[in-house]
Design an enzyme around this catalytic site. Structure first.
Site, PDB file in Angstrom:
ATOM      1  N   HIS A 294       0.706  -0.809   0.229  1.00  0.00           N
ATOM      2  CA  HIS A 294       0.080  -0.134  -0.100  1.00  0.00           C
ATOM      3  C   HIS A 294       1.100   0.986   0.141  1.00  0.00           C
ATOM      4  O   HIS A 294       0.941   2.263   0.798  1.00  0.00           O
ATOM      5  CB  HIS A 294      -0.917  -0.276   0.895  1.00  0.00           C
ATOM      6  CG  HIS A 294      -1.823  -1.033   1.158  1.00  0.00           C
ATOM      7  ND1 HIS A 294      -3.000  -0.939   0.315  1.00  0.00           N
ATOM      8  CD2 HIS A 294      -2.353  -2.388   1.414  1.00  0.00           C
ATOM      9  CE1 HIS A 294      -3.675  -2.405   0.855  1.00  0.00           C
ATOM     10  NE2 HIS A 294      -3.529  -3.077   1.289  1.00  0.00           N
TER      11      HIS A 294
ATOM     12  N   ASN B 161     -10.023  -3.153   1.939  1.00  0.00           N
ATOM     13  CA  ASN B 161     -10.013  -3.182   0.314  1.00  0.00           C
ATOM     14  C   ASN B 161     -10.964  -3.114   0.263  1.00  0.00           C
ATOM     15  O   ASN B 161     -12.150  -3.141   0.176  1.00  0.00           O
ATOM     16  CB  ASN B 161      -8.881  -4.554  -0.180  1.00  0.00           C
ATOM     17  CG  ASN B 161      -7.504  -4.801   0.952  1.00  0.00           C
ATOM     18  OD1 ASN B 161      -7.060  -3.287   0.521  1.00  0.00           O
ATOM     19  ND2 ASN B 161      -7.550  -5.862   0.640  1.00  0.00           N
TER      20      ASN B 161
ATOM     21  N   PHE C 207       0.681 -14.386   4.795  1.00  0.00           N
ATOM     22  CA  PHE C 207       1.309 -12.966   3.778  1.00  0.00           C
ATOM     23  C   PHE C 207       2.374 -12.679   3.822  1.00  0.00           C
ATOM     24  O   PHE C 207       2.539 -12.097   2.571  1.00  0.00           O
ATOM     25  CB  PHE C 207       1.044 -11.922   5.431  1.00  0.00           C
ATOM     26  CG  PHE C 207       0.761 -10.452   4.751  1.00  0.00           C
ATOM     27  CD1 PHE C 207      -0.442 -10.414   3.619  1.00  0.00           C
ATOM     28  CD2 PHE C 207       1.301  -9.197   4.540  1.00  0.00           C
ATOM     29  CE1 PHE C 207      -0.917  -8.581   3.589  1.00  0.00           C
ATOM     30  CE2 PHE C 207       0.761  -8.104   3.913  1.00  0.00           C
ATOM     31  CZ  PHE C 207       0.105  -7.834   3.420  1.00  0.00           C
TER      32      PHE C 207
END
Length: 741
Positions: free
Chosen positions: A92, A165, A178
């Site tokens: 991000h 999101n 992740f």
């Protein structure tokens, strides 16, 4: 191959000067071969690990319980990942943000005691940051990617960060994976390419080897991952949170934001071109809308499941790779989020804002969702690495309510705390813990039963039902776009094992889909469906389900193409009506110096100065193109290849095109195809979103326009075509692929 490369490096080192050879020997001492078959995953302190896919938790076959802090490997893996980049965000990194407000029009007091969700008299300030996920800060806005939708609510009880999101599910079920999913999606480690793209071997290798990602990659290959605007996409909390009411009753909840402008996307060729032509397109779009007073708004909704009904679904409601179909759990819209002010400084606000999923207020809590549990650890750790221990004292992160505790010192400490003690309990009874009546946070007394194991519930093992549900729910154009997107992505994978495996995986979803993609990318042609299909659909998965109830063209960018000798009546009439309808008209011409209407002398000084010239801007930057008439103007534009390209490209990108008078024949020359009709007289013709009126009258350009399907007046028909965003019938008929653009 890697071993041969290392051997080659060693051989070359022997031929170098002694100093160089020493350095290469020094380098080889710390060089590891990842492809050595004897390697096994270890911790950073060398202990081999048996399971690096699931966090240690209290679980059994029926329930996934809370994660355990004692899992050092899980914490080490996430901690190391969080600290890989400094100071840019690891994910991000590229974002844009705005301030706004959140208001309730219905209290959720029956399920939550949170003031922000129950007090309808409040107006809660918010800061919302949009972002792409994989790209660096310098990457483009319009790449195919998930979009971050992170909201900081500055409530009276403290900050609530809802870090979501624009897609309701995720690639992985357990947060311990992740680092792997992001490493696989980021540029490949040997050559640092590609940037901000998933079209490469590593990403799709991971997708195949993790069947749990199947549902998510279907969303990313849909139009959802190339949104037209941040203002035209949904936001989802993704994870399962909890709500607790004043009676102490707990429910599970998912949070949803739905834009009032509808959910709209680019077509892929359009997104690709904008990435090069204007990498800041989404940033500018958001800023422009707010500056013009067209404040973006979203309905805020909740899906709620009582704790007693947790096990009544075929899927695990704590699985972040699954959504809750609205037929089973309806969305209850209770509020509105509005963005109404742009930041004053990008760095101190948009860049330094820090979100943590662990930031909740009384009445909102956490479930045992294993992705959420890991995010709660990871996000705080990331902010400590990126901004330092006092990140919550930065103005953009600081709560609006009083903050007082015994945390002290650290780099960049701002607060000055008077007093001679900094601990509890103390002899002054200063700063005691709050009671529940005073607004203290109460942790729900959840009963936990299970084994300490790296285990998830058996419902977590089903990965394809909702992937099929999503695909079945798409419209025909959207299915076509998914096939094309997968064809593009896998075409960029040069390892046959990657794209051949993926075409096999697609047959777990739909055989026709798998065969279409296999034919495109050269994969093995699947011959049978690999699982029994359920054939079900769900509402509000297709973007076409979110068209505004009342057609609108508010903030739509419309290019008005003119040249010397243009029809001033048509130009001025359309421009005035567009502004009245809230659209944003831009004048485009062969040059950005004064353009004169038919019969207007260049000595009059009354010419129109365009916003851009044809080479300085492209049709991709606009939602629609209108060409005003005028015989002299059309003679000029016909000799301009770029002008013809503007119209053809807009046609290929399924946009509404309008033309009046002599411009009708110009548009006809640009995109004449068997089956596409054009006006030959005063009758208005709408043919697949190409709206023409050969003999438009002055009355046709009245300011008040009624946008309805089948309108017989030019502006009514043209504005309705713009309001539909794209004309997908043009694509289904094959017209868009017949024009070179």
């Amino acid at each position: 191959m890697a071993s041969s490369i290392l051997a080659s490096v060693t051989d070359k080192a022997k031929d170098m000067m002694p100093e160089q050879s020493k350095k290469m020997a020094d380098v080889s001492a710390v060089t590891k071969d990842y492809n050595d078959k004897s390697n096994r995953i270890t911790s950073d302190y060398g202990v081999k690990q048996m399971n690096t896919d699931e966090w240690l938790k209290v679980s059994n076959e029926d329930r996934s319980g809370p994660m355990l802090l004692e899992d050092h490997h899980g914490r080490e893996k996430i901690h190391r990942f969080d600290h890989e980049r400094i100071p840019e965000r690891v994910v991000h990194a590229r974002g844009s943000a705005a301030f706004g407000k959140f208001t309730l029009f219905e209290s959720a007091g029956d399920v939550s005691s949170a003031g922000v969700l129950t007090d309808t008299s409040r107006e809660t300030p918010v800061f919302l940051r949009f972002s792409t996920v994989l790209g660096s800060r310098g990457s483009a806005d319009t790449v195919r990617d998930v979009r971050g939708f992170a909201v900081k609510f500055y409530t009276e009880e403290g900050n609530w960060d809802l870090v979501g999101n624009n897609i309701p599910v995720f690639f992985i079920q357990d947060a311990i994976k992740f680092p792997d999913v992001i490493h696989a999606g980021k540029p490949e480690p040997n050559n640092e390419v590609p940037q901000a793209q998933t079209a490469h071997n590593n990403f799709w290798d991971f997708q195949y080897l993790h069947p749990e990602a199947t549902h998510m990659f279907m969303w990313t290959q849909s139009d959802r991952s190339i949104p037209r605007s941040y203002r035209m996409m949904q936001g989802f909390g993704v994870n399962t949170f909890t709500l607790t009411n004043d009676k102490g009753e707990r429910s599970f909840v998912k949070f949803i934001f739905t834009p009032e402008l509808g959910v709209h996307s680019f077509v892929w060729d359009e997104a690709l071109k904008i990435a090069g032509q204007d990498p800041d397109f989404h940033r500018k779009d958001l800023w422009e809308a707010i500056e013009s007073g067209a404040f973006p708004k979203w309905k805020f909704g909740i899906q709620v499941i009582p704790e007693s009904k947790e096990d009544e679904f075929e899927f695990d409601i704590l699985d972040a790779t699954k959504l809750w179909p609205e037929e089973l759990v309806p969305i209850r819209y209770i509020g509105e989020l509005e963005l109404n002010r742009n930041p004053d400084e990008f760095f101190t606000q948009t860049e330094q804002v820090a979100f943590c999923t662990s930031h909740v207020v009384p009445g909102i809590g956490f479930s045992d969702d294993p992705l959420l549990q890991g995010r709660n650890f990871s996000y705080l750790d990331t902010q400590l690495s990126r901004l330092g221990v006092n990140f919550q004292e930065l103005p953009i992160n600081k709560p609006v309510c009083p903050v007082m505790n015994n945390n002290r010192d650290g780099a960049m400490r701002h607060t000055i705390t008077k007093g001679s003690v900094n601990y509890w309990p103390n002899r002054f009874s200063a700063v005691p813990p709050a009671t529940q009546a005073e607004g203290g946070y109460v942790d729900y007394p959840q009963k936990v039963v299970g084994m300490k194991a790296r285990l998830s519930s058996k419902k977590f093992k089903e990965h394809f039902n909702q992937a099929e549900l999503f695909y079945n729910s798409m419209s025909e154009p959207e299915k076509h776009h998914i096939i094309s997107a997968l064809g593009f992505e896998l075409d960029h994978c040069d390892d046959p094992i990657v794209y051949e495996r993926m075409t096999e995986r697609l047959s777990d979803i739909d055989l026709g889909l798998a065969q279409s993609v296999a034919e495109l990318v050269g994969g093995k042609m699947p011959q049978e469906q690999r699982r029994t299909q359920h054939g079900q659909k769900a509402k509000n998965l297709s973007q076409l389900d979110f068209m505004p109830a009342t057609p609108t063209i508010v903030t739509r960018r419309v290019a008005l193409i003119i040249a010397d000798g243009y029809d001033a009546t048509a130009y001025n009439g359309v421009k005035t009506a567009l502004k009245a309808a809230g659209a944003l008209p831009f004048t485009i011409a062969p040059r950005r110096s004064a353009i004169y209407a038919a019969g207007e002398s260049k000595d009059s000084g009354k010419g129109v100065v365009p916003d851009h010239h044809l080479e300085g801007m492209r049709s991709t930057m606009f939602d629609s193109v209108f060409v005003a008439g005028g015989s002299q103007a059309m003679e000029t534009l016909r000799k301009n290849g770029r002008a013809l390209h503007w119209v053809r490209e807009a046609f290929g990108h399924l946009k509404a095109i309008g033309a009046t008078g002599e411009a009708v024949s110009f548009v006809k020359d640009a995109c004449q195809l068997p089956g596409v009709s054009f006006s030959e007289n005063a009758t208005v013709v709408d043919s697949y979103g190409v709206v023409t009126a050969n003999q438009a009258q002055t009355v046709s350009f009245q300011e008040a326009v009624k946008m309805v399907k089948g309108a017989t007046d030019f502006l009514g028909a043209y504005f309705f075509a713009i309001s539909q965003h794209k004309n997908f019938e043009r694509e289904l008929k094959g017209f868009s692929s017949m024009v070179a653009y």
